[in-house]
Design a protein around this motif. Structure first.
Motif: not given
Ligand SMILES: [Fe+2]
Ligand SMILES: [Fe+2]
Length: 370
Positions: A14-29
């Protein structure tokens, strides 16, 4: 020997793009049980990576500054069509321009914040699965019908369970007819290929168990209604897992004692649901109720032993274990059948030895990927 290979395509990603690290971590989790997530905060790096590998889905968070999130959708869609790459677009409900813009593209599912983890998973899942299911239109009609019908049964059972409505066995049996026909004609390879990458693991596992049980039944000369019982029993054997919490059902590591106790209840949940039906053959209940029992009495839920174990249950136990070992999960590669046999061979006293020999011979006779 049937060749069961691990696929190493971008389909696990899954690829995910955001400039907000917290959002990326949430998506990854949220996605970790299903996908390896690769995160980006730079749109050119993302576009560059998409040139090299096409993931299962792309999540675009509108909190993206170096290029507008809609521009990313436009650029990605120029490179890859909706059936090649589903997109989940995340934004705030107040960003109506973005919502309208994103919905103007095919294959873009818009999710507004705040969202529940399951909503994100469902958004990814429905996008990924609709792309995979669209590919079924290109395969041979009987196999295509087998896939579409069994998925229909499976999806409607999820609704029936949540409503507390009984399943009509006659409709499940009707939906299993093309699968039996495909297996009878030794023409089921594309069908099994078609569920690879489908991210409803319970469906994939149940479909493989139904196919292998049908194949096994036909190999030992089971016919007619009994063959249907085996096949439909395979499709229905784990439906109680639909009420097991997601984090237990999809846990990547070994279950602890409490989690395993919860997991074991899937058999009771399945039986409770199937018992509501008034046209269910006894054999389907036996497959569902006894597929985790072992000959030496060490299985569950009842610890049945020896002659208490019906032949259908013995067959289902073999196929269920073989299938679970050779199923592919994100955190677990598909195991080659030789290795699965060797593990099953070491389960002394658990499985019926005569049926094990028959099953191995049947697989030696099978052609291609299972
Ligand atoms: Fe099970
Ligand atoms: Fe199972």
């Amino acid at each position: 020997m049937a060749d069961i290979q691990l696929e190493t395509s971008g389909r696990d990603y899954l690829f995910a793009i955001s400039d907000n690290d917290n959002h990326l971590t949430q998506i990854e989790k949220a996605a970790h049980s299903f996908y390896r997530t690769r995160t980006f905060d730079d749109s050119s790096l993302l576009l560059d990576s998409l040139n090299k590998r096409v993931p299962s889905a792309l999540v675009i968070d509108s909190a993206q500054t170096d290029m507008s999130s809609i521009d990313i959708v436009t650029r990605v869609r120029r490179m890859l069509s909706a059936d090649k790459l589903p997109i989940v677009f995340i934004c705030s409900p107040s960003q109506t321009d973005l919502i309208d813009g994103a919905m103007g593209y095919q294959g873009v599912n818009v999710l507004t914040k705040p969202y529940r983890r399951t909503a994100l998973l469902n958004a990814i899942s429905s996008q990924v699965n609709s792309a995979i299911e669209a590919d079924w239109d290109n395969i041979e009609p009987v196999q295509q019908a087998a896939l579409k019908n069994t998925l229909d049964s499976f999806n409607s059972i999820a609704d029936l369970i949540s409503e507390g409505t009984p399943v009509a066995y006659s409709s499940v049996a009707e939906n299993c007819q093309p699968l039996i026909k495909a297996v009878q004609d030794q023409n089921f390879q594309e069908m099994l290929g078609g569920i690879r990458g489908h991210d409803n693991y319970s469906y994939v596992h149940s479909m493989r168990v139904a196919t292998l049980l049908s194949l096994f039944g036909q190999a030992i000369n089971i016919k007619g209604d009994d063959l249907m019982t085996l096949t439909a029993g395979g499709l229905l054997h784990d439906v109680g897992k639909m009420v097991i919490p997601h984090e237990v059902l999809n846990k990547a590591g070994k279950l602890d004692d409490d989690e395993f106790a919860i997991m074991k209840t899937h058999v009771d949940h399945t039986l409770e649901f199937l018992d509501k039906s008034n046209d269910l053959p006894k054999g389907v209940g036996i497959i569902a109720g006894q597929h985790h029992e072992k000959l030496d009495g060490s299985g569950y839920p009842l610890g049945l032993a020896g002659t208490e174990l019906n032949q259908l249950a013995r067959m289902a136990a073999i196929i269920d274990i073989f299938s679970a070992l050779t199923d592919r999960r994100v955190y677990k590669p598909s195991m080659p059948p030789e290795k699965a046999f060797s593990i099953m061979g070491s389960m002394k006293g658990h499985l019926d030895p005569i049926l094990m020999v028959a099953f191995k011979e049947m697989l030696l006779d099978s052609v291609g990927d299972l």
